[in-house]
Write a protein that holds these residues in place. Structure first.
Motif, short mmCIF file in Angstrom:
data_model
loop_
_atom_site.label_atom_id
_atom_site.label_comp_id
_atom_site.label_asym_id
_atom_site.label_seq_id
_atom_site.Cartn_x
_atom_site.Cartn_y
_atom_site.Cartn_z
N TYR A 57 -6.19 -1.04 -7.57
CA TYR A 57 -7.24 -1.41 -6.61
C TYR A 57 -8.57 -0.75 -6.98
O TYR A 57 -9.63 -1.39 -6.99
CB TYR A 57 -6.80 -0.99 -5.21
N ILE A 58 -8.52 0.54 -7.29
CA ILE A 58 -9.75 1.27 -7.65
C ILE A 58 -10.33 0.71 -8.94
O ILE A 58 -11.56 0.53 -9.08
CB ILE A 58 -9.46 2.77 -7.77
N TRP A 117 -2.81 1.63 -5.78
CA TRP A 117 -4.15 2.16 -5.50
C TRP A 117 -4.96 2.34 -6.78
O TRP A 117 -6.18 2.17 -6.78
CB TRP A 117 -4.05 3.46 -4.72
N LYS A 132 0.82 -1.22 0.00
CA LYS A 132 0.00 0.00 0.00
C LYS A 132 0.85 1.27 0.00
O LYS A 132 0.41 2.31 -0.49
CB LYS A 132 -0.92 0.01 1.22
#
Length: 617
Positions: free
Chosen positions: A280-281, A277, A239
């Motif tokens: 992920y989105i 990210w 992350k």
């Protein structure tokens, strides 16, 4: 101004009339004594004291709310209260040597120290505005949960299976901790000389949490802790962009030297974090689309099939049998599963290993249409169950005849209720952190032994697509979090409205009998089996109480009448299945038959896989 008249004790009254006119010394009614304001203030206390008491009340309420079990934990209690569902998660260990009660008690005591729910009992069950909580049992004694049983001769697998069926069927006492362990000291076969059967209530934990707590008592615990904590640490670094670029994607391996001790490292970390990210989105947005499709498809299939879902067991009367049966298959090599994966992955048989020398195929994986262990096992299981259902004799009941006729005309699939874990890496808690959904798999077109390689390939990939759609759907996760909220206020879930404890009320009794139970039973019988994959220590055998575990089988609960509980267990380089079923006259031994048919079908798939790979050579 004329005084307004009132009536008191039958006399006309005005505001100027003295009270003594109406209340004599000998009258039954006397005027109320004036309240002592000073005493009232003493009782209430000062403003500060009243505020302190309110703050204490709020603090106690907040603490109790934090301790309440989740809505999914509480769901199993409500389902048990409304239907004949038995929420038992069961494990069977075959041991190489004898396990003593003393060693078992010592290990279970350690287990209860690590996982407090093993020494706790439920409290406040059945409240509508407050969820149940686990509290320490003042009478807890580990010896009350360890039992020793002996099998009738010859004390082999058949006798052990019968005992496990009895253990699965036992009722639960919610006034004590929700687990039991049974040592079968005279069991013997070619694998071991002792058996241990562990049973836990589903409210205690989900299947994965139950297995994790059992692994705590084994030699595998240190490896498990390193693996779980390592996964949590890896996710935390991912992350923040702190992993090596090659750990995000092998195609980024050339950037590894720039990620540490290099002036460009901070910028690279920012780029990797943004990449994580963004991915992920993007996956979340894609999941929303597929989730909607999966939800519509699943609901449509439920409405289309729940009323005609045919079980593998014989039809039962209006009351479900209280008896259960159990069996397990032999252990298959994980290498044989890998052969099936290599042979049937990709758009055509043999695609994954085409052009790859035989001695370099160990870690070969198709980039397109990769087949997993679950895909192979579920494809075989749908064949097995479909063949058993097709071979059942003609039904004798009117509804059975209607259902059989409908299934001959309409498309028929085998319904599986498949759990999926949403437990975060490093989470050791004993809670239900799994969601699930119905998945409908059609058996292969050819259920006989002369099935072609192309038919097997096509069948496995149809199952793969259905399972992939389920695994990537977000609706089961959304439903999980929505249901979790009902733990704080069980009244939000309809199953709590008419509890068994209030059946003395005619309305409650009627609603339970004619509404709640039929609807719940219809949901629990909208599929053929609960099927779950339980990943165990897959590389080498482990020891429990310093004794080697030769074989490990685990099964989930069964759902409604006639459904199965099927567990796929990977352990020590092999996999095996365990099956629990209702013990119904007319289909006795069905659990054993399913395991035997699975063994034969698995061996057929492996032989076809070898033909594909040999042809590539």
């Amino acid at each position: 101004m004329q005084a307004q008249k009132r009536t008191l004790n039958g006399h006309a009254a005005t505001p100027d009339t003295p009270a003594s006119y109406y209340y004599g010394e000998d009258a039954d009614m006397q005027p109320p004594a004036p309240e002592d304001v000073v005493d009232k203030l003493k009782r209430i206390g000062s403003v500060g004291e009243a505020a302190h008491r309110i703050a204490d009340l709020v603090a106690r309420e907040a603490t109790e709310r934090k301790q309440m079990i989740g809505g999914v934990d509480n769901f199993w209690l409500m389902l048990q209260d409304t239907t004949d569902f038995n929420p038992a998660c069961t494990s069977v260990f075959i041991m190489r040597d004898q396990v003593t009660v003393e060693k078992m008690a010592q290990q279970c005591t350690r287990q209860a120290e690590k996982f407090p729910r093993y020494r706790q009992k439920l409290e406040s069950v059945g409240r509508l505005l407050h969820g149940a909580i686990f509290v320490d049992d003042p009478d807890f004694n580990v010896m009350n949960h360890i039992h020793v049983r002996r099998l009738p001769e010859p004390a082999g697998k058949k006798e052990l299976d019968a005992l496990v069926g009895e253990i699965i069927a036992e009722e639960w006492d919610l006034s004590r901790p929700l687990w039991d362990t049974v040592i079968v000291e005279n069991y013997r076969d070619e694998d071991g000389v002792c058996a241990v059967v562990a049973r836990g209530h589903h409210t205690l934990s989900d299947g994965q949490g139950f297995v994790i707590s059992q692994l705590f008592m084994t030699s595998y615990y240190d490896d498990l802790a390193q693996m779980m904590d390592g996964a949590a640490d890896k996710l935390h670094k991912a992350k923040r962009g702190r992993l090596l670029p090659s750990e995000y994607s092998k195609s980024l391996k050339s950037l590894d030297p720039y990620s540490t001790n290099h002036p460009a490292a901070p910028l690279l970390h920012v780029v990797l974090a943004l990449l994580f990210w963004f991915t992920y989105i993007l996956q979340t947005l894609v999941s929303i689309v597929w989730s909607t499709y999966q939800a519509i498809r699943m609901v449509s299939m439920v409405l289309f099939t729940f009323w005609r879902m045919e079980m593998v067991t014989a039809d039962q009367s209006s009351r479900r049998t209280p008896h259960r049966e159990f069996s397990s298959s032999k252990t298959f090599s994980l290498q044989d599963v890998k052969l099936c994966q290599q042979a049937f992955s990709g758009p055509r048989p043999g695609y994954a290993v085409a052009g790859v020398p035989k001695d370099q195929r160990r870690n070969v994986r198709s980039k397109v249409g990769h087949v997993t262990l679950n895909d192979v096992v579920c494809a075989i299981m749908s064949d097995v169950l479909g063949n058993i259902v097709a071979s059942k004799p003609e039904p004798t009941t009117t509804w059975g005849k209607i259902r059989r006729t409908a299934n001959k005309v309409l498309p028929t699939s085998m319904g599986f209720f498949i759990p999926i874990s949403i437990r975060q890496p490093g989470d050791w808690s004993m809670r239900n952190l799994s969601t699930a959904s119905n998945v409908y798999l059609k058996p292969a077109r050819t259920l006989s032994s002369d099935i072609s390689i192309r038919d097997i390939h096509e069948h496995i990939h149809k199952c793969r697509r259905e399972l992939s759609l389920f695994k990537h759907s977000g609706w089961p996760k959304f439903c999980f979090h929505l249901m979790q909220l009902t733990g704080q206020a069980p009244i939000l879930f309809p199953l709590s409205w008419f509890p068994k404890s209030k059946e003395h009320n005619p309305l409650v009794k009627a609603m339970r009998r004619f509404v709640m139970k039929p609807v719940a039973d219809a949901c629990l019988q909208s599929f053929t089996a609960i099927l779950t994959n339980i990943p165990g220590p897959s590389k080498k055998p482990i020891t429990m109480h310093d004794v080697e575990v030769a074989k490990w089988t685990a099964i989930p609960p069964q759902a409604g009448a006639g459904t199965l509980g099927i567990g796929i267990m990977s352990y020590a380089g092999g996999i095996s299945i365990g099956v629990s079923a209702d013990h119904v006259p007319g289909s006795e031994g069905i659990a054993r038959r399913i395991c035997e048919d699975f063994e034969r079908r698995f061996e057929l798939y492996v032989s076809r896989a070898k033909e594909v790979l040999d042809h590539q050579d």
